[in-house]
Write an enzyme that holds these catalytic residues in place. Structure first.
Site, PDB file in Angstrom:
ATOM      1  N   GLN A 196       0.858  -0.982   0.081  1.00  0.00           N
ATOM      2  CA  GLN A 196      -0.271   0.503   0.123  1.00  0.00           C
ATOM      3  C   GLN A 196       0.935   1.678   0.013  1.00  0.00           C
ATOM      4  O   GLN A 196       0.243   2.258   0.214  1.00  0.00           O
ATOM      5  CB  GLN A 196      -1.574  -0.107   1.586  1.00  0.00           C
TER       6      GLN A 196
ATOM      7  N   ALA B  47      -6.577  -2.519  11.059  1.00  0.00           N
ATOM      8  CA  ALA B  47      -6.857  -0.902  11.678  1.00  0.00           C
ATOM      9  C   ALA B  47      -7.001   0.002  11.277  1.00  0.00           C
ATOM     10  O   ALA B  47      -6.510   0.935  11.360  1.00  0.00           O
ATOM     11  CB  ALA B  47      -6.754  -1.203  12.985  1.00  0.00           C
TER      12      ALA B  47
ATOM     13  N   ARG C  66      -3.177   1.299  10.683  1.00  0.00           N
ATOM     14  CA  ARG C  66      -3.297   1.953  11.509  1.00  0.00           C
ATOM     15  C   ARG C  66      -1.548   2.522  11.146  1.00  0.00           C
ATOM     16  O   ARG C  66      -0.466   3.339  11.707  1.00  0.00           O
ATOM     17  CB  ARG C  66      -2.867   1.112  13.014  1.00  0.00           C
TER      18      ARG C  66
ATOM     19  N   LYS D 207      -4.148  11.164   8.548  1.00  0.00           N
ATOM     20  CA  LYS D 207      -5.632   9.987   9.783  1.00  0.00           C
ATOM     21  C   LYS D 207      -4.974   8.693   7.847  1.00  0.00           C
ATOM     22  O   LYS D 207      -4.314   9.100   7.876  1.00  0.00           O
ATOM     23  CB  LYS D 207      -6.591  10.872   9.790  1.00  0.00           C
TER      24      LYS D 207
ATOM     25  N   GLY E 221      -5.715   3.512   4.486  1.00  0.00           N
ATOM     26  CA  GLY E 221      -6.266   1.882   3.959  1.00  0.00           C
ATOM     27  C   GLY E 221      -6.976   1.377   4.386  1.00  0.00           C
ATOM     28  O   GLY E 221      -7.258   0.312   2.603  1.00  0.00           O
ATOM     29  N   GLU E 222      -8.541   1.208   4.775  1.00  0.00           N
ATOM     30  CA  GLU E 222      -9.548   0.731   4.499  1.00  0.00           C
ATOM     31  C   GLU E 222     -10.579   2.063   4.097  1.00  0.00           C
ATOM     32  O   GLU E 222     -11.582   0.498   3.023  1.00  0.00           O
ATOM     33  CB  GLU E 222     -10.040  -0.385   6.244  1.00  0.00           C
TER      34      GLU E 222
END
Ligand code: FAD
Lengths: 793, 293
Positions: free
Chosen positions: A502, A541, A543, A738, A741-742
């Site tokens: 990613q 998550a 993160r 912030k 990723g998801e």
């Protein structure tokens, strides 16, 4: 620090050259001297059965076979291939009811593909030929494919710890009445002028990562077990394997290999236990275990499907009063992740709108489907499909504009985020909605498509979402980072959280270079093997940048502090008055006065006393920064998606013409990487809502375990995509960042469903919304102008 | 179910058509011909039982001179047994004279598969979903077979016997396909429906119409995925012949299709859906054929 030079640029991806030139080493590429090959014999004929007889003799005698391993030849201990249980306290673990219910080889087959025994041979071919000679007699058991079937009285129990085959429900001790939320839902509903309610079905979706799972494991002469794996969470897998095989952690080493896509499927373990059990049976010999796509498909966890019911009440003026929801998901045969999605689906629901009263109940039931676990979004697309459609149904009834309604009622700064008590420090959802609406031509197209004639009907739809930046506060949110300076003032960073493709290591390197004041090319960042890298909970998550970036930044700040202190001694200026740029430490007020970082790092390592003067040359000691970092907060991102679709009312086919993803990123460390995440998310979101679903026959056998019959959106199916990065710096995230990723795949789900509603006036309660379902819907209710059902404004 | 190993077989590489015929007649039921192998290899990998596996695979690799796609303005189109779908697309006359076949070839699979898969292989596979098969059925033509007793031609109308079974005898090699030269006023079109664009058809249709003005003089209609083999819609053809293509006629034609087909539920769609959209797809193919003169 002054203007940023590296953060915010599209620095080239650090992993990409190796990948496109074929030099990246995946686990399947690992070749070691004396390597043997493992094969797991799986039950393909049944989804639920007991093994009555297992005869390994013919397999053992097969040419090239070194060992065969049945259930009694490996540790009788059970494991839980997920790692959620390691990220909560022991009391929380007990409260959630996490269990270890997976055997390495089973005598009770709980899903098609469950592992029966293992073969170790001199070649992959020999292992496979021997596998075909294993004789297994099964006693078939009734197959339960839904929660309803599994919880019926008299059903065979999956595990004694979970009566009624209920793997999980929100625990009473933490969630009174087993429900998340607050307020009096029933009383609030009685006040409602408008109530929308429906029961939905959300599909089982596969991650479809490119690299099928592969492992190498080896036990050396000192009894140390090494496992090469592309897990997303190498440090937690180390702990899991140590526990399973009763080894101290220093005797378990994880070598993370390049990850060929994760999307959640590598969250925790898959076949590491089988690979390591084989290696332990043949000490000194590495064992390679590889899976084919069809095998990977059945053994790796997929997204949780299930029934999702929801009811929302509103006042006539549009104000929401209460939301009541229940998600009953269909787990596979084992417990892993049963608590996670059942909770988070409700958490995202709670984080979205200002419902004065909310009651969400989440339950997981064992079934004989394949395993379910983490998939990018983790419960969020399921909630989006349900919540966002009901909001639009209400908007139609209220005559409210769906964009305006959302702007008015979404949560924002100061409101509780998805977890009560952790408030939103930033929120740029209004700007996402405004810019997204402008990009798709919302106002004009909403009006234009409200009345249409003809076979092809168009519609535009919107949906919003909130997600998370890290696992805090539900799970442990801890990561360690070491930064060390070489004598030539280049930096080496050790950070165990994996880059799954990613672009996270690239962005982390940018954060490091920016913080250090070093050029990007003079910073190295690696995940490291488990014996050298510090603790980390893994790439999940969303993160890695928000939490990992903060840790990298903090460790780099420590290095920077030491550099400035040493420079201060030489320059005679307090350290706080110094700055670093391009590896030169200089006086802020007088940039001409400065010293090269290299002079300091060299003198720190090659430390000599001047023979003439007897004076030491600079401060001795190699500079290192280390941080064991616990995220202090969580700054969830928001996002808005807009879709334009065209529905063929004679065939039910839906064409997505355009998709706009506007994302509240805080600050884009690497804008191209952020855009890439949003685009990839769209591809998976479109699959969820329109084309992807794992299907089973009545006996629980997967009908589509490859790309022949599991249909993802390909290049030609993709619509025009527009990504909008709304940069409104978060006060907490590193450089204001912030997560992303998801998020990208979540709101395209609701936006497409709502665009279909706008186009033909019909909502669909079962995803994926296939042409078959659309045509059935049209035949049942007829195509209706959106304008005629109240949403004309 | 999950194997990286192809079952054992002997690979035979004949150097000529007579060689190939000899091998076929020697091994008959135990031999499989392989052209591009895009069906053969998949079938071997997923074979459910040893009975489904051949002992010999005979590749046409070394048989010379079969990769042609030749257009003769007098006699029509000849497609050799080794001509790939990509070869077909590279022949410019195909698009002009055999629009349905060109379109089928164009939507067929992906670039990699088109470079390997042969047009004849698609016919010989005798799958009801074959895209080229569907188009060729509508256009009409003959398959040329060479066997121990010599050369013969089988009309495409008589070629498919049942699912996966053709009129080819065990000792015969399919050598080429000949498509007739389209008459003036002849036009054709192909359409298919898939789940996503890279997929086998859930429904495909091809039409060839002989038009005189707006009147349909003759029609051949073929549909796939609605019966054990590709299907000619002869009763629906009768509704077209001699008629002017008015909206009412098209409506009647579309309404007649579901009565002529017997689709099943499978992984790609349902019988019900196929019936519901079959008429729509046919109607659109007719409209497209007429639009594209
Ligand atoms: C990824 C993928 C996508 C596909 N997509 C499509 C699609 O979109 N549309 C479609 O219609 N099909 C599709 N197919 C199926 C396949 O590609 C076609 O059927 C193709 O035309 C077969 O040609 P081939 O040369 O590969 O045949 P082969 O596999 O070599 O042979 C097919 C059959 O024909 C027989 N045969 C071949 N040549 C001769 C000969 N000269 N004489 C006698 N028998 C012969 C073989 O014995 C075998 O039974 C796809 C296949 C794959 C793997």
């Amino acid at each position: 620090m002054s203007e940023q030079a590296i953060v915010g640029t599209n620095a080239p991806r650090v992993d990409v050259r190796d990948k496109v030139t074929g030099q990246a080493q995946y686990a399947a590429d690992v070749r070691l001297p004396g390597m043997l090959y493992g094969k797991v014999v799986r039950c393909w004929e049944h989804a639920h059965a007991r093994v009555k007889r297992l005869d390994l003799s013919a397999a053992a005698a097969s040419p090239g076979v070194v060992r065969v391993l049945g259930p009694k030849d490996v540790t009788p201990k059970r494991y839980n291939s997920s790692v959620l249980d390691l990220m909560v306290s022991e009391s929380m673990h007990d409260m959630l009811g996490d269990i270890d219910d997976q055997p390495i080889f089973t005598e009770h087959v709980k899903f098609q593909g469950d592992a029966i025994c293992g073969i170790i041979a001199r070649s992959e071919e020999a292992a496979e030929r021997a596998a075909a000679k294993v004789v297994v007699e099964y006693e078939p058991l009734p197959v339960y494919l839904t929660a309803e079937a599994a919880k019926a009285p008299g059903a065979v129990q999956f595990t004694p710890e979970k009566p009624g085959n209920r793997a999980f429900q929100l625990p009473e001790a933490m969630f009174p009445n087993n429900a998340l939320g607050g307020g009096d839902v029933e009383a609030a509903m009685r006040e409602a002028d408008i109530v929308v309610e429906d029961a939905f079905y959300v599909p089982k979706q596969k991650q479809c990562q490119m690299e099928p799972h592969a492992y190498v494991a080896k036990v050396d002469s000192g009894g140390r077990l090494t496992c090469w794996t592309s897990s997303q969470m190498p440090k937690l897998v180390q702990r899991k394997l140590a526990k399973l095989f009763d080894l101290p952690m220093n005797l378990v080493k994880i070598v993370p290999t390049v990850i060929g896509g994760g999307f959640g499927t590598r969250l925790g373990m898959i076949s590491e236990p089988q690979a390591c059990a084989m290696a332990l049976a043949v000490p000194g010999h590495p064992v390679k275990l590889q899976t084919l796509r069809e095998e990977d498909w059945v053994i790796s966890p997929s997204r949780h499907p299930g029934k999702y019911w929801m009811r929302i009440g509103f006042k006539r003026d549009g104000s929401p009063l209460a939301c009541d929801a229940r998600f009953e998901n269909y787990k596979g045969g084992y417990y892993l992740d049963a608590s996670g999605t059942a909770f988070t689906a409700g958490a995202w629901l709670g984080g979205m709108y200002r419902f004065p009263a909310l009651r969400y109940r989440g339950e997981s039931y064992f079934t004989n489907q394949g395993l379910t676990g983490a998939y990018r979004g983790y419960g969020n697309p399921q909630t989006n499909f349900v919540l966002e459609q009901l909001i639009d149904r209400a908007c139609a009834g209220l005559g409210a504009d769906p964009v305006e309604w959302r702007k008015k009622w979404h949560k924002g700064v100061g409101d509780d985020g998805w977890c009560p008590g952790v408030t939103y420090p930033s929120c740029a959802l209004d700007e996402c909605l405004d810019r997204g609406a402008a990009a798709i031509g919302w106002t004009e197209k909403r009006r234009k498509y409200a009345r249409q004639t003809g076979t092809l009907r168009r519609g535009v739809g919107v949906a919003v979402m909130n997600h998370t930046s890290g696992a805090m506060p539900m799970l442990l949110e801890h990561t360690a980072c070491t930064v060390k300076l070489n004598e030539d003032a280049t930096a080496e960073i050790l950070f165990a959280c994996s880059d799954m493709g990613q672009g996270s290591h690239t962005a982390l390197k940018q954060i490091a270079a920016e913080t250090l004041g070093f050029p990007f090319e003079h910073v190295q960042l690696s995940g490291g093997t488990s014996d050298v890298a510090g603790f980390d909970i893994g790439a999940h998550a969303s993160r890695t940048i928000y939490v990992g970036g903060a840790a990298v930044k903090k460790a780099c700040e420590e290095v920077r502090r030491q550099l400035c202190e040493r420079a201060s001694l030489q320059l005679g200026v307090p350290a706080e008055q110094l700055d670093i740029r391009d590896k030169r430490i200089f006086v802020q007020a007088d940039p001409a006065r400065g010293i090269d970082a290299e002079a300091i790092t060299r003198a720190g390592v090659y430390h000599f006393v001047d023979p003439a003067t007897g004076e030491p040359g600079g401060v001795p000691g190699q500079i290192q920064g280390y941080v064991s970092f616990f995220a202090p907060h969580n700054s969830p991102p928001f996002g808005a998606s807009f879709a334009e679709v065209e529905v063929d009312t004679e065939t039910g086919e839906v064409r997505v013409l355009e998709l706009v993803n506007a994302h509240d990123i805080g600050r884009a460390i690497n804008p191209a990487a952020v855009e890439g995440q949003l685009e990839g998310g769209i591809q998976q979101g479109l699959g969820f809502v329109l084309s992807e679903e794992i299907c089973y026959d009545a006996d629980g056998r997967v009908q589509n375990n490859s790309f022949t019959d599991y249909k993802m959106f390909g290049p030609e199916d993709m619509p025009k995509i527009t990504t909008i990065l709304v940069e409104d710096a978060d006060p907490i995230g590193p450089f204001g960042a912030k997560s992303v990723g998801e998020s990208g795949l979540v709101s395209p789900v609701g936006a497409v469903a709502n665009a279909i509603f706008h186009a033909i006036g019909i909502q669909f309660t079962e995803a994926p919304i296939t042409p078959e379902k659309v045509l059935k819907g049209i035949r049942e209710t007829g195509v209706r102008d959106y304008g005629s059902i109240g949403g004309g404004r | 179910m999950s194997s990286r190993i192809l079952p054992d077989f002997d690979l035979l590489l004949p150097q000529s058509i007579p060689d190939a015929v000899e091998l076929l007649s020697a091994h008959r039921d135990r031999i499989t011909v392989m052209a591009g192998g895009t069906d053969v290899m998949v079938a071997m990998k997923f074979a459910q039982s040893p009975a489904q596996l051949p002992d010999y695979v005979m590749s046409l690799e070394n048989v010379p001179g079969l990769a042609y796609v030749l257009f003769d303005p007098e006699r029509g189109l000849r497609i050799g047994a080794k001509a790939t779908v990509a070869d077909l697309l590279a022949q410019s006359e195909v698009k002009r004279h055999y629009r349905a076949l060109w379109h089928a070839a164009q939507t067929f699979a992906t670039g990699q598969v088109r470079n390997t898969a042969t047009v004849l292989g698609n016919l010989l596979r005798a799958s009801p979903a074959g895209d080229c098969s569907c188009a060729i059925y509508a256009i009409g033509g003959v398959v040329v077979l060479h066997g121990t007793s010599g050369r013969r031609e089988v009309d495409i109308d008589d070629f498919w016997l049942s699912y996966g079974v053709t009129a080819r005898r065990p000792d015969e090699l399919a050598v080429e396909l000949i498509l007739p030269l389209p008459a003036a006023g002849s036009r054709s079109a192909f359409k298919r429906m898939t789940r996503t664009s890279e997929d086998l058809a859930k429904l495909n249709v091809a039409v060839r119409l002989e038009m005189s003005g707006n009147t349909c003089v003759d029609a051949r209609l073929a549909m796939g995925c609605v019966a054990p083999t590709p299907l000619r819609l002869t009763r629906t053809e009768a509704l077209l012949k001699g008629r002017e293509l008015t909206a009412e006629v098209l409506q009647r034609v579309a309404a007649s299709v579901p009565w002529e087909i017997s689709p099943i539920d499978d992984k790609r769609s349902t019988a019900e859906y196929r019936k519901q959209v079959s008429g729509v797809l046919l109607k659109r193919a007719i409209q497209e054929a007429c639009g594209a003169a």
